[in-house]
Design a protein around this motif. Structure first.
Motif, PDB file in Angstrom:
ATOM      1  N   GLY A 265       1.100  -1.130  -0.206  1.00 59.74           N
ATOM      2  CA  GLY A 265       0.144  -0.263   0.209  1.00 59.74           C
ATOM      3  C   GLY A 265       0.909   1.137  -0.236  1.00 59.74           C
ATOM      4  N   LEU A 266       0.738   1.826  -0.790  1.00 59.45           N
ATOM      5  CA  LEU A 266       1.185   3.419  -1.279  1.00 59.45           C
ATOM      6  C   LEU A 266       0.517   4.541  -0.207  1.00 59.45           C
ATOM      7  N   ASP A 267       1.251   5.304   0.614  1.00 58.99           N
ATOM      8  CA  ASP A 267       0.158   6.692   0.778  1.00 58.99           C
ATOM      9  C   ASP A 267       0.149   7.529  -0.229  1.00 58.99           C
ATOM     10  N   GLU A 268      -0.277   8.322   0.177  1.00 59.04           N
ATOM     11  CA  GLU A 268      -0.311   9.839  -1.095  1.00 59.04           C
ATOM     12  C   GLU A 268       0.771  10.476  -1.574  1.00 59.04           C
ATOM     13  N   VAL A 269       1.956   9.982  -1.084  1.00 57.35           N
ATOM     14  CA  VAL A 269       2.806  10.627  -1.355  1.00 57.35           C
ATOM     15  C   VAL A 269       3.855   9.489  -2.770  1.00 57.35           C
ATOM     16  N   GLY A 270       3.385   8.155  -1.893  1.00 56.40           N
ATOM     17  CA  GLY A 270       3.767   7.554  -2.674  1.00 56.40           C
ATOM     18  C   GLY A 270       2.718   7.031  -4.487  1.00 56.40           C
ATOM     19  N   THR A 271       2.491   7.133  -3.941  1.00 55.66           N
ATOM     20  CA  THR A 271       0.913   7.487  -5.210  1.00 55.66           C
ATOM     21  C   THR A 271       1.658   8.318  -5.987  1.00 55.66           C
ATOM     22  N   ALA A 272       1.756   9.446  -5.335  1.00 56.45           N
ATOM     23  CA  ALA A 272       1.871  10.500  -6.533  1.00 56.45           C
ATOM     24  C   ALA A 272       3.545  10.270  -7.312  1.00 56.45           C
ATOM     25  N   ILE A 273       4.351   9.212  -6.953  1.00 59.28           N
ATOM     26  CA  ILE A 273       5.592   9.136  -6.750  1.00 59.28           C
ATOM     27  C   ILE A 273       5.636   7.883  -8.173  1.00 59.28           C
TER      28      ILE A 273
ATOM     29  N   GLN B 164      15.396  12.202 -13.236  1.00 65.76           N
ATOM     30  CA  GLN B 164      14.874  13.093 -12.711  1.00 65.76           C
ATOM     31  C   GLN B 164      13.648  14.300 -13.088  1.00 65.76           C
ATOM     32  N   GLU B 165      13.110  13.343 -15.160  1.00 74.07           N
ATOM     33  CA  GLU B 165      11.777  14.280 -14.591  1.00 74.07           C
ATOM     34  C   GLU B 165      10.394  14.396 -13.637  1.00 74.07           C
ATOM     35  N   VAL B 166      10.675  12.915 -12.797  1.00 69.89           N
ATOM     36  CA  VAL B 166       9.727  12.479 -11.897  1.00 69.89           C
ATOM     37  C   VAL B 166       9.768  13.592 -10.731  1.00 69.89           C
ATOM     38  N   PHE B 167      11.487  13.989 -10.494  1.00 72.12           N
ATOM     39  CA  PHE B 167      11.383  14.729  -8.960  1.00 72.12           C
ATOM     40  C   PHE B 167      11.490  15.945 -10.203  1.00 72.12           C
ATOM     41  N   ASN B 168      11.438  16.541 -11.372  1.00 70.55           N
ATOM     42  CA  ASN B 168      10.961  17.441 -10.989  1.00 70.55           C
ATOM     43  C   ASN B 168       9.442  17.676 -11.037  1.00 70.55           C
ATOM     44  N   ALA B 169       8.433  16.793 -11.679  1.00 68.04           N
ATOM     45  CA  ALA B 169       7.078  17.184 -11.064  1.00 68.04           C
ATOM     46  C   ALA B 169       6.443  17.035 -10.108  1.00 68.04           C
ATOM     47  N   LEU B 170       7.524  16.458  -9.106  1.00 68.42           N
ATOM     48  CA  LEU B 170       7.285  16.420  -7.609  1.00 68.42           C
ATOM     49  C   LEU B 170       8.050  17.934  -6.537  1.00 68.42           C
ATOM     50  N   LEU B 171       8.568  17.843  -7.470  1.00 68.82           N
ATOM     51  CA  LEU B 171       9.600  19.571  -6.629  1.00 68.82           C
ATOM     52  C   LEU B 171       8.254  20.485  -7.550  1.00 68.82           C
ATOM     53  N   GLU B 172       7.757  19.904  -8.284  1.00 68.56           N
ATOM     54  CA  GLU B 172       6.706  21.734  -8.732  1.00 68.56           C
ATOM     55  C   GLU B 172       4.997  21.547  -7.655  1.00 68.56           C
ATOM     56  N   GLN B 173       4.791  20.411  -7.121  1.00 74.60           N
ATOM     57  CA  GLN B 173       3.869  19.707  -7.264  1.00 74.60           C
ATOM     58  C   GLN B 173       4.208  20.174  -5.125  1.00 74.60           C
ATOM     59  N   TYR B 174       5.252  19.840  -4.643  1.00 78.26           N
ATOM     60  CA  TYR B 174       4.915  19.661  -3.366  1.00 78.26           C
ATOM     61  C   TYR B 174       5.920  20.803  -2.484  1.00 78.26           C
ATOM     62  N   ASP B 175       5.817  21.316  -1.381  1.00 78.30           N
ATOM     63  CA  ASP B 175       6.141  22.274  -1.716  1.00 78.30           C
ATOM     64  C   ASP B 175       7.557  21.638  -0.632  1.00 78.30           C
ATOM     65  N   VAL B 176       8.486  21.054  -1.100  1.00 75.98           N
ATOM     66  CA  VAL B 176       9.892  20.133  -0.346  1.00 75.98           C
ATOM     67  C   VAL B 176      11.494  21.173  -0.712  1.00 75.98           C
ATOM     68  N   GLU B 177      12.261  20.984  -0.337  1.00 78.87           N
ATOM     69  CA  GLU B 177      13.315  20.959   0.022  1.00 78.87           C
ATOM     70  C   GLU B 177      13.850  20.390  -0.954  1.00 78.87           C
ATOM     71  N   GLU B 178      14.839  20.267  -2.716  1.00 79.46           N
ATOM     72  CA  GLU B 178      15.447  19.777  -3.283  1.00 79.46           C
ATOM     73  C   GLU B 178      16.213  18.238  -2.420  1.00 79.46           C
ATOM     74  N   GLU B 179      16.602  18.578  -2.081  1.00 81.75           N
ATOM     75  CA  GLU B 179      17.971  17.644  -1.617  1.00 81.75           C
ATOM     76  C   GLU B 179      17.018  16.419   0.138  1.00 81.75           C
ATOM     77  N   LEU B 180      15.600  17.208  -0.053  1.00 77.37           N
ATOM     78  CA  LEU B 180      15.160  16.101   1.014  1.00 77.37           C
ATOM     79  C   LEU B 180      14.421  15.093  -0.134  1.00 77.37           C
ATOM     80  N   LEU B 181      13.801  15.948  -1.270  1.00 81.17           N
ATOM     81  CA  LEU B 181      13.053  15.433  -1.876  1.00 81.17           C
ATOM     82  C   LEU B 181      13.802  14.190  -2.785  1.00 81.17           C
TER      83      LEU B 181
END
Length: 92
Positions: free
Chosen positions: A34-42, A53-70
């Motif tokens: 089972g994936l939670d909301e964030v796991g589902t988004a990934i 890289q494209e996944v990372f960029n899309a998630l960076l736009e979707q969530y307010d998170v620091e790049e290194e943490l993401l």
């Protein structure tokens, strides 16, 4: 983790979204995941985009998170999927 890599999904994995979260069944091992909301988004971003890289960029736009943490969270998540046999990561 190399963000230029591409994720390939195992053919034995069945994924279904239920109540906003993804449920995965590995038909080979008969294990459910089972994936939670964030796991589902990934997971969905990995299905939609070609490279991590494209996944990372899309998630960076979707969530307010620091790049290194993401980057660390994405790497950990993909590593767990690989260890579970749900995906493979290959050079693009």
């Amino acid at each position: 983790m190399n963000l230029n890599q591409k994720v390939t999904f195992a053919e034995t994995v069945f994924a279904q979204k239920v109540d906003g979260e993804m449920v995965l069944l590995d038909m080979e091992s008969e294990n459910y995941f089972g994936l939670d909301e964030v796991g589902t988004a990934i997971w969905q971003a990995m299905q939609e985009y070609g490279t991590l890289q494209e996944v990372f960029n899309a998630l960076l736009e979707q969530y307010d998170v620091e790049e290194e943490l993401l980057k660390r969270d994405l790497s950990d998540f993909v590593e767990k999927l690989v260890e579970s046999g749900l995906v493979e990561v290959k050079e693009n």
